[in-house]
Each structure stands twice: as structure tokens, then as C-alpha cells.
Design a protein around this motif. Structure first.
Motif, PDB file in Angstrom:
ATOM      1  N   VAL A   1       0.880  -1.164   0.000  1.00 18.16           N
ATOM      2  CA  VAL A   1       0.000   0.000   0.000  1.00 18.16           C
ATOM      3  C   VAL A   1       0.917   1.213   0.000  1.00 18.16           C
ATOM      4  N   LYS A   2       0.689   2.126  -0.936  1.00 14.55           N
ATOM      5  CA  LYS A   2       1.511   3.333  -1.003  1.00 14.55           C
ATOM      6  C   LYS A   2       1.357   4.109   0.310  1.00 14.55           C
ATOM      7  N   GLY A   3       2.501   4.438   0.919  1.00 14.55           N
ATOM      8  CA  GLY A   3       2.490   5.178   2.178  1.00 14.55           C
ATOM      9  C   GLY A   3       2.518   4.293   3.407  1.00 14.55           C
ATOM     10  N   PHE A   4       2.433   2.973   3.212  1.00 11.29           N
ATOM     11  CA  PHE A   4       2.462   2.014   4.320  1.00 11.29           C
ATOM     12  C   PHE A   4       3.915   1.583   4.508  1.00 11.29           C
ATOM     13  N   GLY A   5       4.643   2.369   5.312  1.00 11.20           N
ATOM     14  CA  GLY A   5       6.083   2.176   5.466  1.00 11.20           C
ATOM     15  C   GLY A   5       6.464   1.193   6.553  1.00 11.20           C
ATOM     16  N   ASP A   6       7.764   1.019   6.701  1.00  6.64           N
ATOM     17  CA  ASP A   6       8.306   0.013   7.619  1.00  6.64           C
ATOM     18  C   ASP A   6       7.891   0.213   9.071  1.00  6.64           C
ATOM     19  N   LEU A   7       7.903   1.452   9.560  1.00  2.89           N
ATOM     20  CA  LEU A   7       7.511   1.681  10.952  1.00  2.89           C
ATOM     21  C   LEU A   7       6.060   1.280  11.171  1.00  2.89           C
ATOM     22  N   THR A   8       5.187   1.675  10.282  1.00  5.13           N
ATOM     23  CA  THR A   8       3.772   1.342  10.436  1.00  5.13           C
ATOM     24  C   THR A   8       3.550  -0.157  10.274  1.00  5.13           C
ATOM     25  N   LYS A   9       4.263  -0.781   9.367  1.00  5.83           N
ATOM     26  CA  LYS A   9       4.138  -2.236   9.203  1.00  5.83           C
ATOM     27  C   LYS A   9       4.535  -2.956  10.490  1.00  5.83           C
ATOM     28  N   TYR A  10       5.620  -2.510  11.100  1.00  7.86           N
ATOM     29  CA  TYR A  10       6.042  -3.110  12.374  1.00  7.86           C
ATOM     30  C   TYR A  10       4.989  -2.859  13.456  1.00  7.86           C
TER      31      TYR A  10
END
Length: 176
Positions: free
Chosen positions: A96-105
Motif C-alpha cells: 500500500v503506497k504510504g504504508f512504510g516500515d515503521l507502520t508495518k512493524y
């Protein structure tokens, strides 16, 4: 980094943050009535008071809704994950565009709390990577084992989740 400086950082964390280490959203996810609800709460990044988690305050609601929709479609895979690593991989592979590593974690951690799956290694993203590199030098991996950290961390018997918090909170103070 000098041992005394690191010990001061860890002592500060123990007294200032650890007793109050209460994340309402994390608690809401842990106590969700169903996996679907835990996924929704985790992905939308809003607690039961409607407050968006500070880590995700810049993300658009439409982005988080798309994350929630895609993760609900992966509910079966999420429910089959046997370890936090498997759960994190499932979340991380959700494009998802904008769904970065910090948020994924963070999303994986929240769902993991519902599922009783917890990280056994320290994942490096955003501030956590800066803190780890300030402490240990350049790192090419995406995660570190707890044993790779100085003995002071192990003496306190800190979980990977708490080490991740320490690295992020104190990233600038970790410089030698």
C-alpha cells in the motif's frame, strides 16, 4: 559508547518509561473481541478514544483504510502465523503506497499482541535503526538478535519490543 552512559540511558528508561509503558491502542488490540477487530484497530491506528497513534499521525485515513481492507483479506494467513516473524512477513508483504516500515512493524506488533505472538529479535526501521547504528555502528541487516546488544540490555532482561523502544526514544543519545 561508554558503559556508564548506556547504563544511565537504561536506568532512565526503567524509571521514566517502563512503568508507564502503556499504549492504549496496543491494549485495545490485545483485548479485541475478534481477530477482525484487532486487524481493524491495528491497521487504522486509532485507539478506543478515536486518537491516532503518534507514529502514524501523518498518514492519511484513506491509506490506513486501504491497509485495513488488504489485511482483512489476509485474515486467514494472519491467523495461521505461528511466530511474530511469520506475522510480520505477512504484514510487510502488503503493498500500500504510504504504508512504510515503521507502520508495518507497529501493525504487526498490535496484531501480535492479540495473537500472543511477540518479537524475539529487534526490527530496525526509522528511529530504531538510527539508535542501533549510533550504538553499534553501521548495520546492513533489517533486524538484530538480542544477543547482539551490549550486556547491559541483557542484564535487565529486556524484551525485543522494549529494546526497540529504547533505541527509538534515545536514538540521539546513543552516539558515542
Amino acid at each position: 559508547m561508554k558503559v556508564s552512559k548506556l547504563q544511565n540511558i537504561l536506568n532512565h528508561f526503567e524509571t521514566k518509561f517502563k512503568p508507564e509503558h502503556k499504549d492504549v491502542l496496543l491494549e485495545d488490540c490485545r483485548n479485541a473481541k475478534s481477530l477482525e477487530r484487532a486487524i481493524e484497530l491495528a491497521a487504522l491506528c486509532k485507539d478506543s478514544y478515536g486518537k491516532k497513534h503518534p507514529h502514524q499521525y501523518r498518514l492519511k485515513h484513506t491509506t490506513l483504510e486501504e491497509v485495513a481492507t488488504k489485511l482483512l483479506q489476509k485474515k486467514k494467513a494472519i491467523s495461521k502465523a505461528q511466530t511474530f516473524d511469520e506475522l510480520y512477513k505477512c504484514i510487510k508483504e502488503t503493498p500500500v503506497k504510504g504504508f512504510g516500515d515503521l507502520t508495518k512493524y507497529d501493525v504487526a506488533l498490535r496484531i501480535g499482541h492479540y495473537r500472543d505472538l511477540f518479537p524475539t529479535k529487534v526490527y530496525l526501521h526509522a528511529g530504531t535503526r538510527i539508535g542501533a547504528e549510533n550504538l553499534l555502528g553501521k548495520i546492513k541487516k533489517d533486524s538484530l538478535e538480542i544477543l547482539e546488544f551490549p550486556e547491559a540490555f541483557r542484564k535487565l532482561n529486556l524484551s525485543a519490543e522494549l529494546i526497540e523502544d529504547i533505541l527509538c526514544i534515545y536514538k540521539d543519545r546513543m552516539k558515542s
